[in-house]
Design a protein around this motif. Sequence first.
Motif, PDB file in Angstrom:
ATOM      1  N   GLY B  99       0.811  -1.400  -0.322  1.00  0.00           N
ATOM      2  CA  GLY B  99      -0.177  -0.536  -0.188  1.00  0.00           C
ATOM      3  C   GLY B  99       0.956   1.041  -0.563  1.00  0.00           C
ATOM      4  O   GLY B  99       0.385   2.226  -0.044  1.00  0.00           O
ATOM      5  N   TYR B 100       2.225   0.908   0.073  1.00  0.00           N
ATOM      6  CA  TYR B 100       2.566   2.696   0.201  1.00  0.00           C
ATOM      7  C   TYR B 100       3.100   2.987  -0.965  1.00  0.00           C
ATOM      8  O   TYR B 100       2.639   4.673  -0.597  1.00  0.00           O
ATOM      9  N   CYS B 101       2.709   2.716  -2.558  1.00  0.00           N
ATOM     10  CA  CYS B 101       2.526   3.747  -3.404  1.00  0.00           C
ATOM     11  C   CYS B 101       1.090   3.727  -3.770  1.00  0.00           C
ATOM     12  O   CYS B 101       0.467   4.719  -4.436  1.00  0.00           O
ATOM     13  N   GLY B 102       0.019   2.900  -3.137  1.00  0.00           N
ATOM     14  CA  GLY B 102      -1.343   3.337  -3.274  1.00  0.00           C
ATOM     15  C   GLY B 102      -1.675   5.205  -3.038  1.00  0.00           C
ATOM     16  O   GLY B 102      -2.384   5.648  -4.143  1.00  0.00           O
ATOM     17  N   PRO B 103      -1.140   5.586  -2.019  1.00  0.00           N
ATOM     18  CA  PRO B 103      -2.419   7.086  -2.409  1.00  0.00           C
ATOM     19  C   PRO B 103      -1.364   8.059  -3.456  1.00  0.00           C
ATOM     20  O   PRO B 103      -2.096   8.713  -4.468  1.00  0.00           O
ATOM     21  N   GLY B 104      -0.282   7.849  -3.897  1.00  0.00           N
ATOM     22  CA  GLY B 104       0.856   8.485  -5.101  1.00  0.00           C
ATOM     23  C   GLY B 104      -0.585   7.824  -6.146  1.00  0.00           C
ATOM     24  O   GLY B 104      -0.810   8.602  -7.236  1.00  0.00           O
ATOM     25  N   MET B 105      -1.189   6.872  -6.599  1.00  0.00           N
ATOM     26  CA  MET B 105      -1.181   6.217  -6.962  1.00  0.00           C
ATOM     27  C   MET B 105      -2.188   6.361  -7.776  1.00  0.00           C
ATOM     28  O   MET B 105      -3.184   6.794  -8.818  1.00  0.00           O
ATOM     29  N   ILE B 106      -3.253   6.435  -6.340  1.00  0.00           N
ATOM     30  CA  ILE B 106      -4.338   6.859  -6.246  1.00  0.00           C
ATOM     31  C   ILE B 106      -5.059   8.228  -6.383  1.00  0.00           C
ATOM     32  O   ILE B 106      -6.054   8.652  -7.634  1.00  0.00           O
ATOM     33  N   MET B 107      -4.538   8.934  -6.592  1.00  0.00           N
ATOM     34  CA  MET B 107      -4.259  10.916  -7.020  1.00  0.00           C
ATOM     35  C   MET B 107      -4.152  10.364  -8.001  1.00  0.00           C
ATOM     36  O   MET B 107      -4.646  11.408  -9.695  1.00  0.00           O
ATOM     37  N   SER B 108      -2.854   9.660  -9.378  1.00  0.00           N
ATOM     38  CA  SER B 108      -2.801  10.136 -10.000  1.00  0.00           C
ATOM     39  C   SER B 108      -3.789   9.152 -10.793  1.00  0.00           C
ATOM     40  O   SER B 108      -4.484   9.589 -12.631  1.00  0.00           O
ATOM     41  N   ALA B 109      -4.468   8.423 -10.290  1.00  0.00           N
ATOM     42  CA  ALA B 109      -6.052   7.558 -11.024  1.00  0.00           C
ATOM     43  C   ALA B 109      -6.720   8.466 -11.212  1.00  0.00           C
ATOM     44  O   ALA B 109      -7.249   8.646 -12.533  1.00  0.00           O
ATOM     45  N   LYS B 110      -7.465   8.674  -9.499  1.00  0.00           N
ATOM     46  CA  LYS B 110      -8.268   9.777 -10.240  1.00  0.00           C
ATOM     47  C   LYS B 110      -8.234  11.434 -11.266  1.00  0.00           C
ATOM     48  O   LYS B 110      -8.539  11.661 -11.691  1.00  0.00           O
ATOM     49  N   ASN B 111      -6.916  11.966 -10.947  1.00  0.00           N
ATOM     50  CA  ASN B 111      -6.202  13.007 -11.931  1.00  0.00           C
ATOM     51  C   ASN B 111      -6.896  12.287 -13.509  1.00  0.00           C
ATOM     52  O   ASN B 111      -7.513  13.678 -14.386  1.00  0.00           O
ATOM     53  N   LEU B 112      -6.512  11.591 -13.501  1.00  0.00           N
ATOM     54  CA  LEU B 112      -6.276  10.762 -14.958  1.00  0.00           C
ATOM     55  C   LEU B 112      -8.096  11.251 -15.308  1.00  0.00           C
ATOM     56  O   LEU B 112      -8.561  11.639 -16.617  1.00  0.00           O
ATOM     57  N   LEU B 113      -8.848  10.128 -14.048  1.00  0.00           N
ATOM     58  CA  LEU B 113     -10.231   9.780 -14.972  1.00  0.00           C
ATOM     59  C   LEU B 113     -11.254  10.889 -15.185  1.00  0.00           C
ATOM     60  O   LEU B 113     -12.368  11.775 -15.438  1.00  0.00           O
ATOM     61  N   ASP B 114     -10.447  12.094 -14.180  1.00  0.00           N
ATOM     62  CA  ASP B 114     -11.037  13.676 -14.260  1.00  0.00           C
ATOM     63  C   ASP B 114     -11.234  14.500 -16.119  1.00  0.00           C
ATOM     64  O   ASP B 114     -11.935  14.661 -16.496  1.00  0.00           O
ATOM     65  N   LYS B 115      -9.820  13.833 -16.390  1.00  0.00           N
ATOM     66  CA  LYS B 115      -9.682  14.956 -17.663  1.00  0.00           C
ATOM     67  C   LYS B 115     -10.138  13.728 -17.954  1.00  0.00           C
ATOM     68  O   LYS B 115     -10.858  14.290 -19.953  1.00  0.00           O
ATOM     69  N   ASN B 116     -10.217  12.632 -18.953  1.00  0.00           N
ATOM     70  CA  ASN B 116      -9.984  11.300 -19.743  1.00  0.00           C
ATOM     71  C   ASN B 116     -11.388  10.271 -18.882  1.00  0.00           C
ATOM     72  O   ASN B 116     -11.025   9.569 -18.322  1.00  0.00           O
ATOM     73  N   LYS B 117     -12.952  10.659 -19.089  1.00  0.00           N
ATOM     74  CA  LYS B 117     -13.175   9.737 -19.088  1.00  0.00           C
ATOM     75  C   LYS B 117     -13.517   8.068 -19.098  1.00  0.00           C
ATOM     76  O   LYS B 117     -13.599   7.376 -17.784  1.00  0.00           O
ATOM     77  N   SER B 118     -13.047   7.786 -20.568  1.00  0.00           N
ATOM     78  CA  SER B 118     -12.706   6.412 -20.924  1.00  0.00           C
ATOM     79  C   SER B 118     -11.381   5.979 -20.690  1.00  0.00           C
ATOM     80  O   SER B 118     -10.730   6.222 -21.568  1.00  0.00           O
ATOM     81  N   PRO B 119     -10.479   6.073 -20.283  1.00  0.00           N
ATOM     82  CA  PRO B 119      -9.175   6.278 -20.291  1.00  0.00           C
ATOM     83  C   PRO B 119      -8.581   4.902 -21.414  1.00  0.00           C
ATOM     84  O   PRO B 119      -9.465   3.414 -20.356  1.00  0.00           O
TER      85      PRO B 119
END
Lengths: 290, 158
Positions: B99-119
């Motif tokens: 889980g150490y990478c999790g917070p960063g990973m999830i923020m990157s994923a969230k930011n992607l989905l904010d910009k691109n609805k179906s990547p």
Amino acid sequence: MRPLDYIAPKDAKEAVDLLLENSDSSCPLAGGTDLIVDLKHNPGNITMLVDVSCIEEFRGIKEIEEGLKIGSMVTFGEIMSSELCQKYIPAVIEGAHTVGAVQTRNLGTVGGNLVTCVPSADSAPSLMVLESIVTIIGTDGYKSMPIEDFFIGPRKTILKSHELLVNILIPKKNLSKPSKFLKHGLRKGQALALVNAAASMYLNKSDIISEPKIALGAVAPTPLRALKAEAFLEGKKYSEEVINEAAEIAVSEAKPIDDFRSSAKYRCDIIRTFTKRVLIQSADQAKQKN
Amino acid sequence: MKVEITVNGEKKIADVSPETTLLKMLRDEFDLTGAKLGCDVGDCGTCTVVVDGESVNSCLMLAARASGSEVLTIEGLATFQKLHPVQQKFEDLGALQCGYCGPGMIMSAKNLLDKNKSPSVDEIRDALAGNLCRCTGYTKMIEAIQEAAKEINTTNAL
Ligand SMILES: Cc1cc2nc3c(=O)[nH]c(=O)nc-3n(C[C@@H](O)[C@@H](O)[C@H](O)COP(=O)(O)OP(=O)(O)OC[C@H]3O[C@@H](n4cnc5c(N)ncnc54)[C@H](O)[C@@H]3O)c2cc1C
Ligand code: FES
Ligand code: FES
């Protein structure tokens, strides 16, 4: 990090004055993706950061009479999402997209990349094959020069310690010129280039090449224009043999080194292959336009 | 120096020394220890937070430069009632191990989905290129992000 002072001057002149007054101990800060890393590990004499990232004159991408003007403090992320860049200089976007990863591209600026001046800088080759002009500011005011003249050696530009990079102009005649950038790293994301390359050219209806430009990175002390290969191509009829010969000449112009990332011999193989690829893909675009 | 920022919708002020990074300020001044310190040089992405809508390495950004900005951290995603769809799908699919990478990973994923609805898978890989994970093989994360995209799109369509 060791204690530092931080100042965000309101304009370029104030920044130059601050840097001049504190010339032994200060340096400009942009996105910090090179500088903050250096300050954590190898701070040298620096005790004052002059944040130039918000200076209005250094920001924004604008279409003007002379061409497309990119402020030095424009980030790679901003370049990638700029409609003007997509329309006029797709090869510059290709270069920007290969820098680090999203988070680094949202901080890192094109100006910071050019000033850091490593041979592998991914913003350099595309800007070089589009014959970009850089403008700097110092105590004597503004000065402009071809981008090649800005690079002096590894990590060394023409800038004095109080001088600043203001903007980069892609001349009007080269907007929408057929061009291509490619990078070869050990993996796709977060890897510096073993070699990067860009080309641009026009083809007329009879497939005669004109204004061919080739730039290579990580193959010499600074990003390099392959001038002999360009001269060879000028006026030739486009063919596989001509491209192969140009790539061979480009290899002979490069001076790659052996280092922990790659041997010089491997770099030569990549230069040959990538010079061909960027030339062929530029030519394909040129044909489509005809 | 005084830094005023909005973190997860809340206005905050801290008095920090100028060399303080945004990461250090979030963790030491605001007790927001979700974003982690990994490499400290921009390589690993575990410090990823979103500043004014763009994801950044908070280990490379000075707190002073973030002054006046809106910052979103992993703590800003979930409510007591409900995880964010990306968090929920990461949990459902077992996308994390230590889980150490999790917070960063999830923020990157969230930011992607904010910009691109179906990547696409390639677009997800590109968006995660700055987030290293030493445990998983990324596959389940990519699946979880696609699942989260579907869920967000159906919820929005309702
Ligand atoms: C994880 C990671 C991956 C990376 N991957 C790549 C890569 O793949 N390819 C690549 O090319 N680069 C890569 N880089 C480096 C790249 O991010 C930097 O070169 C960046 O573009 C520098 O811009 P900056 O705004 O961050 O500059 P800063 O770090 O703020 O400054 C860089 C230098 O330029 C000076 N400076 C800044 N602005 C000005 C100005 N206007 N006038 C005069 N001097 C100025 C500073 O004093 C400093 O010396 C990577 C960096 C990281 C951390
Ligand atoms: S801690 Fe910031 S990228 Fe690794
Ligand atoms: S789950 Fe352990 S580093 Fe990613």
